[in-house]
Design a protein around this motif. Sequence first.
Motif, PDB file in Angstrom:
ATOM      1  N   ASP A 383       0.821  -1.224   0.000  1.00 15.08           N
ATOM      2  CA  ASP A 383       0.000   0.000   0.000  1.00 15.08           C
ATOM      3  C   ASP A 383       0.849   1.265   0.000  1.00 15.08           C
ATOM      4  OD1 ASP A 383      -2.252  -1.629   0.072  1.00 15.08           O
ATOM      5  OD2 ASP A 383      -2.440  -1.508   2.251  1.00 15.08           O
ATOM      6  N   GLY A 384       1.930   1.257  -0.780  1.00 14.04           N
ATOM      7  CA  GLY A 384       2.820   2.408  -0.815  1.00 14.04           C
ATOM      8  C   GLY A 384       2.140   3.686  -1.270  1.00 14.04           C
ATOM      9  N   SER A 385       1.175   3.565  -2.168  1.00 14.85           N
ATOM     10  CA  SER A 385       0.490   4.767  -2.644  1.00 14.85           C
ATOM     11  C   SER A 385      -0.244   5.482  -1.518  1.00 14.85           C
ATOM     12  CB  SER A 385      -0.490   4.415  -3.769  1.00 14.85           C
ATOM     13  OG  SER A 385      -1.525   3.559  -3.302  1.00 14.85           O
ATOM     14  N   LEU A 386      -0.587   4.738  -0.443  1.00 12.66           N
ATOM     15  CA  LEU A 386      -1.256   5.330   0.710  1.00 12.66           C
ATOM     16  C   LEU A 386      -0.269   5.771   1.790  1.00 12.66           C
ATOM     17  CD1 LEU A 386      -4.169   2.736   1.123  1.00 12.66           C
ATOM     18  CD2 LEU A 386      -4.277   4.971   0.015  1.00 12.66           C
ATOM     19  N   LYS A 387       0.879   5.107   1.885  1.00 13.49           N
ATOM     20  CA  LYS A 387       1.799   5.330   2.998  1.00 13.49           C
ATOM     21  C   LYS A 387       2.886   6.358   2.712  1.00 13.49           C
ATOM     22  CE  LYS A 387       1.393   0.549   4.756  1.00 13.49           C
ATOM     23  NZ  LYS A 387       2.132  -0.725   4.897  1.00 13.49           N
ATOM     24  N   ALA A 412      13.883   6.373  -1.017  1.00 20.54           N
ATOM     25  CA  ALA A 412      12.731   5.548  -0.634  1.00 20.54           C
ATOM     26  C   ALA A 412      11.658   5.589  -1.716  1.00 20.54           C
ATOM     27  CB  ALA A 412      12.158   6.021   0.697  1.00 20.54           C
ATOM     28  N   VAL A 413      11.387   6.794  -2.233  1.00 21.20           N
ATOM     29  CA  VAL A 413      10.378   6.937  -3.288  1.00 21.20           C
ATOM     30  C   VAL A 413      10.836   6.219  -4.550  1.00 21.20           C
ATOM     31  CG1 VAL A 413       9.075   8.569  -4.696  1.00 21.20           C
ATOM     32  CG2 VAL A 413       9.639   9.150  -2.327  1.00 21.20           C
ATOM     33  N   GLY A 414      12.110   6.417  -4.929  1.00 20.75           N
ATOM     34  CA  GLY A 414      12.626   5.781  -6.137  1.00 20.75           C
ATOM     35  C   GLY A 414      12.610   4.270  -6.053  1.00 20.75           C
ATOM     36  N   ALA A 415      12.972   3.724  -4.893  1.00 23.21           N
ATOM     37  CA  ALA A 415      12.949   2.265  -4.735  1.00 23.21           C
ATOM     38  C   ALA A 415      11.528   1.728  -4.843  1.00 23.21           C
ATOM     39  CB  ALA A 415      13.567   1.891  -3.386  1.00 23.21           C
ATOM     40  N   TRP A 416      10.589   2.465  -4.270  1.00 25.36           N
ATOM     41  CA  TRP A 416       9.187   2.034  -4.378  1.00 25.36           C
ATOM     42  C   TRP A 416       8.717   2.090  -5.834  1.00 25.36           C
ATOM     43  CZ3 TRP A 416       4.865   5.280  -5.569  1.00 25.36           C
ATOM     44  CH2 TRP A 416       3.637   4.620  -5.511  1.00 25.36           C
ATOM     45  N   VAL A 417       9.028   3.178  -6.545  1.00 28.56           N
ATOM     46  CA  VAL A 417       8.643   3.297  -7.954  1.00 28.56           C
ATOM     47  C   VAL A 417       9.261   2.164  -8.763  1.00 28.56           C
ATOM     48  CG1 VAL A 417       8.880   4.704 -10.044  1.00 28.56           C
ATOM     49  CG2 VAL A 417       8.260   5.789  -7.878  1.00 28.56           C
ATOM     50  N   ASP A 430      -0.696  -3.228  -3.797  1.00 28.28           N
ATOM     51  CA  ASP A 430      -1.138  -1.841  -3.720  1.00 28.28           C
ATOM     52  C   ASP A 430      -2.467  -1.733  -4.452  1.00 28.28           C
ATOM     53  OD1 ASP A 430      -1.329   1.117  -4.624  1.00 28.28           O
ATOM     54  OD2 ASP A 430       0.376   1.133  -3.248  1.00 28.28           O
ATOM     55  N   PRO A 431      -3.416  -0.967  -3.916  1.00 24.88           N
ATOM     56  CA  PRO A 431      -4.717  -0.866  -4.599  1.00 24.88           C
ATOM     57  C   PRO A 431      -4.612  -0.261  -5.998  1.00 24.88           C
ATOM     58  CG  PRO A 431      -4.549   0.729  -2.790  1.00 24.88           C
ATOM     59  CD  PRO A 431      -3.399  -0.211  -2.653  1.00 24.88           C
ATOM     60  N   LEU A 432      -3.518   0.461  -6.279  1.00 19.85           N
ATOM     61  CA  LEU A 432      -3.345   1.087  -7.600  1.00 19.85           C
ATOM     62  C   LEU A 432      -2.255   0.394  -8.414  1.00 19.85           C
ATOM     63  CD1 LEU A 432      -3.523   4.840  -6.505  1.00 19.85           C
ATOM     64  CD2 LEU A 432      -5.320   3.493  -7.595  1.00 19.85           C
ATOM     65  N   GLY A 458      -1.171   9.853  -6.877  1.00 24.57           N
ATOM     66  CA  GLY A 458      -1.549  11.107  -6.226  1.00 24.57           C
ATOM     67  C   GLY A 458      -0.484  11.634  -5.301  1.00 24.57           C
ATOM     68  N   LEU A 459       0.790  11.370  -5.616  1.00 19.52           N
ATOM     69  CA  LEU A 459       1.902  11.741  -4.740  1.00 19.52           C
ATOM     70  C   LEU A 459       2.693  12.923  -5.304  1.00 19.52           C
ATOM     71  CD1 LEU A 459       3.240   8.170  -3.879  1.00 19.52           C
ATOM     72  CD2 LEU A 459       2.100   9.737  -2.312  1.00 19.52           C
ATOM     73  N   PHE A 460       2.950  13.897  -4.469  1.00 15.69           N
ATOM     74  CA  PHE A 460       3.892  14.986  -4.744  1.00 15.69           C
ATOM     75  C   PHE A 460       3.538  15.776  -6.010  1.00 15.69           C
ATOM     76  CE2 PHE A 460       6.639  11.355  -3.093  1.00 15.69           C
ATOM     77  CZ  PHE A 460       6.447  11.699  -1.771  1.00 15.69           C
ATOM     78  N   GLU A 461       2.258  15.916  -6.306  1.00 15.27           N
ATOM     79  CA  GLU A 461       1.868  16.575  -7.556  1.00 15.27           C
ATOM     80  C   GLU A 461       2.408  17.996  -7.639  1.00 15.27           C
ATOM     81  OE1 GLU A 461      -2.273  15.372  -8.998  1.00 15.27           O
ATOM     82  OE2 GLU A 461      -2.332  14.823  -6.865  1.00 15.27           O
ATOM     83  N   ASP A 462       2.287  18.770  -6.573  1.00 14.38           N
ATOM     84  CA  ASP A 462       2.804  20.135  -6.583  1.00 14.38           C
ATOM     85  C   ASP A 462       4.327  20.151  -6.540  1.00 14.38           C
ATOM     86  OD1 ASP A 462       0.212  21.053  -6.618  1.00 14.38           O
ATOM     87  OD2 ASP A 462       0.107  21.311  -4.438  1.00 14.38           O
TER      88      ASP A 462
END
Length: 503
Positions: A383-387, A412-417, A430-432, A458-462
């Motif tokens: 559930d990385g997209s939520l955490k 951390a973000v890059g490894a998850w991606v 992950d639900p997505l 939905g992460l870090f859009e701005d």
Amino acid sequence: MMPRLSRPAAREEGLLPLTPDAAGVQGQQSLRIVHLGFGAFARAHTALYTELAELRSQDPSQQWRVVGVTQRSNTVAEQLNPQDGLYSVVDVGPGATGVQLVTCVDEVLSGPDESDAVVALIADPQTRIVCLTITEKGYRLDAAGHGIDCADPEIQADLAGRAPGTAVGQIVRGLQLRHRRDAGPLAVLSCDNLPGNGELTREAVRSFIRALPEDGTEELLAGVQDSVSFPNTMVDRMVPQPTAETVEQAARALGFTDEGAVPGEHFTQWIIEDDFPGGRPQWELAGATFSDQVRQWEDTKLRMLNAGHTLLASLGLCVGAPTINDAVQEEAFARACREMYRLEVLPTLELPQGVDGEAYGEEVLHRFANESLGHTTAKVGSDGSLKIGPRLGETITRCLDRGLTPQWASLAVGAWVHHVLHGREEDVADPLAEQMRRQGLAAEGAESSVSEVLRVAGLFEDLLERDELLRVIVEWVRILRTGDEALRSEIIRRSEERSSADG
């Protein structure tokens, strides 16, 4: 064959007082906690604090009892009810102190099957606290997290008047009955790992009340405002899933088969706002801390322990490390955690008064190394997209605002991606997952691929409008594509390079 744990059997063997618990002491007031979501964590943490507080209390005028409520499975009810609510907590790993029998639970109700009974208990004047450990999903919040999701079918059914099946629905129906009966004040105590969990629960309850179709909602809202509190809390204890070994350890200590035994690491912490209009157990006697700095404690845990968990899980998934213990044993990965804490988290974090941030980080890594916990990278990394947003977003934002490059949080973000895009499909929980992978792989070029995964999540859009963040995440994804050893070497190189620059 070893006999099953029960109150009569335990009393006969001297594990309980000769006087039955229910009888209490003459003139003693018996007060109740209803705990929604009575899983392993609730039993190894909040109920244990109540047990120890009762054992150490010198106040003979009142006795606190617990009724647990399951949210989905009836397993806990099937384990504890034949044992008259008794179960044990088994300390595991460094510093373990043995087995503690918990006697303060009267029964466990099935939330789905005994909803009316749950509502009646919440409405009972003897009930002074309703605890929740139902996970973020259990609150059924809208996308903004500011109230219930009225489009949720379960919420809609509760609002329409069925016997409530959601935790928030059960609380509100119980509050309606309390209000009609003038049953006295109540504290609703969220013990879930959510920032501002008390405020979030208050808004979930209030938004449910506002959505009710019947008359009297304004009067109920006023009653909640006057007589119901929602203290913020921070909870911390790693509680692995019970195993056959857990049951065996409990049996050796108790002389009985305890099918409800739960394990827990030795470390435990509970920070609570002291706002209980109907009274509370003396949890401070069990080690709880009452503080007006709950938010600082929440932030510290979220941005250090939880963020470190995510970093290690994501890296572990990329290199095939099955557990968090395996991941933290890797020199490069432990170093990445330390660098994230030292360079990115601590310079941008308001610590609670008296807390040494560096020592806190080292204690976290020591806890991660507890092989008895068996926390898998797959479970922690799910559930990385939520955490990822709640755990890493604040650190990334504050670093960028200060002109710092958050390369370790970005790792951390890059490894998850990388795991989302290139891990085995069946391993990406992950639900997505399907949508992120499909659209990320369809994008042209590494930058577009990473951007698309983060957009779908939905992460870090701005923040992605700042070129520096996307650049460093893409750098790590490219390094991960070259292999495990290249990743380890680059982490060590960057860490040593920074250490040399520091002096």
